[in-house]
Design a protein around this motif. Structure first.
Motif, PDB file in Angstrom:
ATOM      1  N   PRO A  43       0.721  -1.216  -0.025  1.00  0.00           N
ATOM      2  CA  PRO A  43      -0.111  -0.042  -0.019  1.00  0.00           C
ATOM      3  C   PRO A  43       0.793   1.284   0.065  1.00  0.00           C
ATOM      4  O   PRO A  43       0.504   2.482  -0.478  1.00  0.00           O
ATOM      5  CB  PRO A  43      -0.734  -0.263   1.356  1.00  0.00           C
ATOM      6  N   GLU A  44       2.049   1.089   0.531  1.00  0.00           N
ATOM      7  CA  GLU A  44       2.850   2.282   0.501  1.00  0.00           C
ATOM      8  C   GLU A  44       3.802   2.731  -0.668  1.00  0.00           C
ATOM      9  O   GLU A  44       3.870   3.810  -0.917  1.00  0.00           O
ATOM     10  CB  GLU A  44       3.908   2.253   1.821  1.00  0.00           C
ATOM     11  N   ASP A  45       4.110   1.614  -1.430  1.00  0.00           N
ATOM     12  CA  ASP A  45       5.022   1.664  -2.743  1.00  0.00           C
ATOM     13  C   ASP A  45       5.047   0.473  -3.412  1.00  0.00           C
ATOM     14  O   ASP A  45       4.220  -0.353  -3.139  1.00  0.00           O
ATOM     15  CB  ASP A  45       6.502   2.121  -2.197  1.00  0.00           C
ATOM     16  N   GLU A  46       5.747   0.709  -4.605  1.00  0.00           N
ATOM     17  CA  GLU A  46       5.756  -0.291  -5.540  1.00  0.00           C
ATOM     18  C   GLU A  46       7.118  -0.184  -6.502  1.00  0.00           C
ATOM     19  O   GLU A  46       7.321   0.891  -6.722  1.00  0.00           O
ATOM     20  CB  GLU A  46       4.807  -0.430  -6.518  1.00  0.00           C
ATOM     21  N   PHE A  47       7.912  -1.110  -6.524  1.00  0.00           N
ATOM     22  CA  PHE A  47       9.182  -0.862  -7.194  1.00  0.00           C
ATOM     23  C   PHE A  47       9.695  -2.175  -7.738  1.00  0.00           C
ATOM     24  O   PHE A  47       9.211  -3.177  -7.444  1.00  0.00           O
ATOM     25  CB  PHE A  47      10.291  -0.213  -5.963  1.00  0.00           C
ATOM     26  N   VAL A  48      10.737  -2.180  -8.564  1.00  0.00           N
ATOM     27  CA  VAL A  48      11.533  -3.423  -9.089  1.00  0.00           C
ATOM     28  C   VAL A  48      12.815  -3.388  -8.574  1.00  0.00           C
ATOM     29  O   VAL A  48      13.536  -2.291  -8.854  1.00  0.00           O
ATOM     30  CB  VAL A  48      10.921  -3.385 -10.344  1.00  0.00           C
ATOM     31  N   VAL A  49      13.276  -4.537  -8.320  1.00  0.00           N
ATOM     32  CA  VAL A  49      14.877  -4.689  -8.077  1.00  0.00           C
ATOM     33  C   VAL A  49      15.332  -5.300  -9.125  1.00  0.00           C
ATOM     34  O   VAL A  49      15.105  -6.512  -9.289  1.00  0.00           O
ATOM     35  CB  VAL A  49      15.126  -5.497  -6.729  1.00  0.00           C
ATOM     36  N   HIS A  50      16.202  -4.807 -10.071  1.00  0.00           N
ATOM     37  CA  HIS A  50      16.682  -5.257 -11.175  1.00  0.00           C
ATOM     38  C   HIS A  50      17.896  -4.641 -11.488  1.00  0.00           C
ATOM     39  O   HIS A  50      18.006  -3.296 -11.792  1.00  0.00           O
ATOM     40  CB  HIS A  50      15.770  -5.043 -12.385  1.00  0.00           C
ATOM     41  N   PRO A  51      19.119  -5.535 -11.699  1.00  0.00           N
ATOM     42  CA  PRO A  51      19.183  -6.883 -11.645  1.00  0.00           C
ATOM     43  C   PRO A  51      19.111  -7.121 -10.028  1.00  0.00           C
ATOM     44  O   PRO A  51      19.233  -6.434  -9.278  1.00  0.00           O
ATOM     45  CB  PRO A  51      20.463  -7.272 -12.071  1.00  0.00           C
ATOM     46  N   ALA A  52      18.707  -8.394  -9.896  1.00  0.00           N
ATOM     47  CA  ALA A  52      18.454  -9.105  -8.657  1.00  0.00           C
ATOM     48  C   ALA A  52      19.494 -10.189  -8.539  1.00  0.00           C
ATOM     49  O   ALA A  52      19.625 -10.995  -9.471  1.00  0.00           O
ATOM     50  CB  ALA A  52      17.334  -9.510  -7.995  1.00  0.00           C
ATOM     51  N   HIS A  53      20.421 -10.464  -7.456  1.00  0.00           N
ATOM     52  CA  HIS A  53      21.452 -11.661  -7.394  1.00  0.00           C
ATOM     53  C   HIS A  53      20.924 -12.818  -6.971  1.00  0.00           C
ATOM     54  O   HIS A  53      20.180 -12.968  -5.735  1.00  0.00           O
ATOM     55  CB  HIS A  53      22.402 -11.133  -6.700  1.00  0.00           C
ATOM     56  N   ALA A  54      20.530 -13.788  -7.897  1.00  0.00           N
ATOM     57  CA  ALA A  54      19.727 -15.255  -7.290  1.00  0.00           C
ATOM     58  C   ALA A  54      20.571 -16.136  -7.811  1.00  0.00           C
ATOM     59  O   ALA A  54      21.263 -16.324  -9.036  1.00  0.00           O
ATOM     60  CB  ALA A  54      18.373 -14.945  -7.850  1.00  0.00           C
ATOM     61  N   THR A  55      20.759 -17.433  -7.142  1.00  0.00           N
ATOM     62  CA  THR A  55      21.125 -18.574  -7.378  1.00  0.00           C
ATOM     63  C   THR A  55      20.497 -19.695  -6.631  1.00  0.00           C
ATOM     64  O   THR A  55      19.485 -19.414  -5.813  1.00  0.00           O
ATOM     65  CB  THR A  55      22.714 -18.682  -6.869  1.00  0.00           C
ATOM     66  N   ASP A  56      20.503 -20.985  -7.277  1.00  0.00           N
ATOM     67  CA  ASP A  56      20.299 -22.180  -6.628  1.00  0.00           C
ATOM     68  C   ASP A  56      21.072 -22.708  -5.784  1.00  0.00           C
ATOM     69  O   ASP A  56      20.885 -23.872  -5.267  1.00  0.00           O
ATOM     70  CB  ASP A  56      19.408 -23.109  -7.667  1.00  0.00           C
ATOM     71  N   ASP A  57      22.381 -22.357  -5.782  1.00  0.00           N
ATOM     72  CA  ASP A  57      23.409 -23.013  -5.146  1.00  0.00           C
ATOM     73  C   ASP A  57      24.308 -22.269  -4.144  1.00  0.00           C
ATOM     74  O   ASP A  57      24.863 -21.273  -4.135  1.00  0.00           O
ATOM     75  CB  ASP A  57      24.383 -23.363  -6.140  1.00  0.00           C
ATOM     76  N   PRO A  58      23.645 -22.380  -2.741  1.00  0.00           N
ATOM     77  CA  PRO A  58      24.565 -21.619  -1.644  1.00  0.00           C
ATOM     78  C   PRO A  58      26.040 -21.834  -1.730  1.00  0.00           C
ATOM     79  O   PRO A  58      26.725 -20.849  -1.250  1.00  0.00           O
ATOM     80  CB  PRO A  58      24.029 -22.268  -0.548  1.00  0.00           C
ATOM     81  N   ARG A  59      26.757 -22.624  -2.356  1.00  0.00           N
ATOM     82  CA  ARG A  59      28.054 -22.685  -2.140  1.00  0.00           C
ATOM     83  C   ARG A  59      28.627 -21.417  -3.316  1.00  0.00           C
ATOM     84  O   ARG A  59      29.602 -21.041  -3.032  1.00  0.00           O
ATOM     85  CB  ARG A  59      28.638 -23.947  -2.919  1.00  0.00           C
ATOM     86  N   GLU A  60      27.956 -20.926  -3.993  1.00  0.00           N
ATOM     87  CA  GLU A  60      28.185 -19.938  -5.107  1.00  0.00           C
ATOM     88  C   GLU A  60      28.261 -18.500  -4.292  1.00  0.00           C
ATOM     89  O   GLU A  60      29.003 -17.488  -4.475  1.00  0.00           O
ATOM     90  CB  GLU A  60      27.290 -19.701  -6.118  1.00  0.00           C
ATOM     91  N   VAL A  61      27.636 -18.581  -2.898  1.00  0.00           N
ATOM     92  CA  VAL A  61      27.645 -17.378  -1.916  1.00  0.00           C
ATOM     93  C   VAL A  61      28.574 -17.345  -1.138  1.00  0.00           C
ATOM     94  O   VAL A  61      29.277 -16.428  -0.783  1.00  0.00           O
ATOM     95  CB  VAL A  61      25.907 -17.241  -1.601  1.00  0.00           C
ATOM     96  N   GLY A  62      28.681 -18.381  -0.384  1.00  0.00           N
ATOM     97  CA  GLY A  62      29.611 -18.529   0.923  1.00  0.00           C
ATOM     98  C   GLY A  62      29.139 -18.063   2.028  1.00  0.00           C
ATOM     99  O   GLY A  62      27.792 -17.533   2.046  1.00  0.00           O
ATOM    100  N   PRO A  63      29.828 -17.634   3.131  1.00  0.00           N
ATOM    101  CA  PRO A  63      29.375 -17.373   4.411  1.00  0.00           C
ATOM    102  C   PRO A  63      28.797 -15.760   4.209  1.00  0.00           C
ATOM    103  O   PRO A  63      29.495 -14.866   3.736  1.00  0.00           O
ATOM    104  CB  PRO A  63      30.465 -17.390   5.054  1.00  0.00           C
ATOM    105  N   VAL A  64      27.900 -15.566   4.886  1.00  0.00           N
ATOM    106  CA  VAL A  64      27.176 -14.128   4.917  1.00  0.00           C
ATOM    107  C   VAL A  64      26.825 -13.419   6.146  1.00  0.00           C
ATOM    108  O   VAL A  64      27.139 -14.163   7.248  1.00  0.00           O
ATOM    109  CB  VAL A  64      25.761 -14.090   4.037  1.00  0.00           C
ATOM    110  N   ASP A  65      26.390 -12.146   6.256  1.00  0.00           N
ATOM    111  CA  ASP A  65      26.371 -11.749   7.606  1.00  0.00           C
ATOM    112  C   ASP A  65      25.212 -12.491   8.404  1.00  0.00           C
ATOM    113  O   ASP A  65      25.195 -12.722   9.555  1.00  0.00           O
ATOM    114  CB  ASP A  65      26.188 -10.313   7.388  1.00  0.00           C
ATOM    115  N   VAL A  66      24.024 -12.470   7.437  1.00  0.00           N
ATOM    116  CA  VAL A  66      22.735 -12.847   8.223  1.00  0.00           C
ATOM    117  C   VAL A  66      22.197 -13.852   7.157  1.00  0.00           C
ATOM    118  O   VAL A  66      22.110 -13.366   5.850  1.00  0.00           O
ATOM    119  CB  VAL A  66      21.745 -11.725   8.347  1.00  0.00           C
ATOM    120  N   VAL A  67      21.377 -14.868   7.397  1.00  0.00           N
ATOM    121  CA  VAL A  67      20.657 -15.787   6.615  1.00  0.00           C
ATOM    122  C   VAL A  67      19.171 -15.432   6.967  1.00  0.00           C
ATOM    123  O   VAL A  67      18.789 -15.776   8.025  1.00  0.00           O
ATOM    124  CB  VAL A  67      20.994 -17.294   6.691  1.00  0.00           C
ATOM    125  N   LEU A  68      18.282 -14.952   6.100  1.00  0.00           N
ATOM    126  CA  LEU A  68      16.893 -14.881   6.431  1.00  0.00           C
ATOM    127  C   LEU A  68      16.255 -16.225   6.040  1.00  0.00           C
ATOM    128  O   LEU A  68      16.355 -16.607   4.761  1.00  0.00           O
ATOM    129  CB  LEU A  68      16.236 -13.760   5.735  1.00  0.00           C
TER     130      LEU A  68
END
Length: 308
Positions: A43-68
């Protein structure tokens, strides 16, 4: 990790605010995000995040600060088996899920110290493989250390979420708050049994009474298990539902209507079993569970619905 309604919405807002976000997705959703980014609407806003970083393999990412950690409860075992590459010595794992049984599963996989507790008081769903919408209502996310102590990492996560436009708070009693949400979702099973949005069913006082009874059962089970939920919670929950817009539907009803698997076992089914363990009767939740169990694994081919 888990780009459904909540994961897509929260992750999209974080990415839009400038945070570095990687979406762990699969199949059609992964392809759509890679090709067209994420479309977020509220209700407050509408937006597109593009490009967005996405993968199906967590090994491509490695350790992160936070996993949601936002996967559906029935996907927890598979997701837990894949989470290790994302977790380093300083990583915080923040589950934003329904139910109360996933904390121990995550702690066994990544260690107790890494896992926080989280509760989302916001309703978001996926309208397309790369589109996520919050139709209205509360916009709050709570998190905290499982043992209740205050920590800099929780404060840092809240700051990032707040900058993304989410009403985020550190809670010292996060386990109690998770049970609070669990009780409310079990009560919301009434919507799924009645197959109606708030605008369709909320005008009847009997609906309020049924929801109150379902939540009162959860309060009794929680208290018997040492979780101090207040006796006023059923009435408070009705007041919260009063604030939701007429189109509101709980996520389980949306899944039911779309023929997808339900989180029934982790919600009403778990409450029934936990009640049995402490000899607390749960007749309304028994009824909800029995009514929805034939649909727990999604609509089956060859059912009456498919022959109409």
């Amino acid at each position: 990790m888990g780009v459904g309604g909540l994961g897509g919405y929260i992750g999209g807002r974080l990415a839009h605010s400038g945070q570095g976000v990687t979406f762990i997705a699969r199949g059609q959703r992964l392809q759509a995000i890679r090709a067209n980014g994420l479309h977020v609407r509220s209700p407050e806003d509408e937006f597109v995040v593009h490009p967005a970083h996405a993968t199906d393999d967590p090994r491509e990412v490695g350790p992160v600060d936070v996993v949601l950690f936002c996967v559906k409860t029935y996907d927890v075992p598979d997701a837990v088996a894949r989470i290790a590459p994302l977790v380093g010595p300083q990583t915080a794992v923040l589950p934003i899920q329904n139910g109360v049984g996933h904390i121990e599963q995550l702690q066994r996989a990544v260690g107790q110290a890494a896992v926080l507790g989280g509760v989302a008081m916001l309703n978001a769903h996926s309208t397309a493989p790369n589109a996520f919408e919050r139709p209205g209502g509360p916009h709050r996310l709570e998190l905290g250390e499982i043992d209740g102590h205050s920590s800099p990492r929780c404060q840092a996560i809240v700051q990032a979420l707040s900058e993304a436009g989410i009403d985020a708070h550190v809670m010292p009693n996060i386990q109690e708050r998770m049970w609070w949400k669990f009780a409310g979702i079990c009560g919301a099973g009434v919507f799924s049994v009645m197959r109606g949005s708030k605008g369709q069913i909320w005008g009847e006082p009997e609906t309020h009474d049924l929801l109150r009874q379902a939540i009162a059962e959860a309060v009794a089970v929680a208290n018997a298990r040492g979780i101090p939920l207040a006796a006023t919670l059923p009435d408070e929950a009705v007041q919260v539902f009063d604030t939701f817009p007429p189109p509101y539907k709980p996520s389980m009803l949306i899944d039911l209507e779309q023929g997808r698997r339900l989180e029934l076992e982790a919600l009403n089914g778990t409450l029934v079993r936990l009640g049995d363990e402490v000899s607390i009767p749960t007749p309304v939740n028994d009824f909800i569970y029995a009514c929805l169990k034939p649909y727990a694994n999604g609509r089956r081919k060859g059912t009456m619905d498919d022959r109409r």
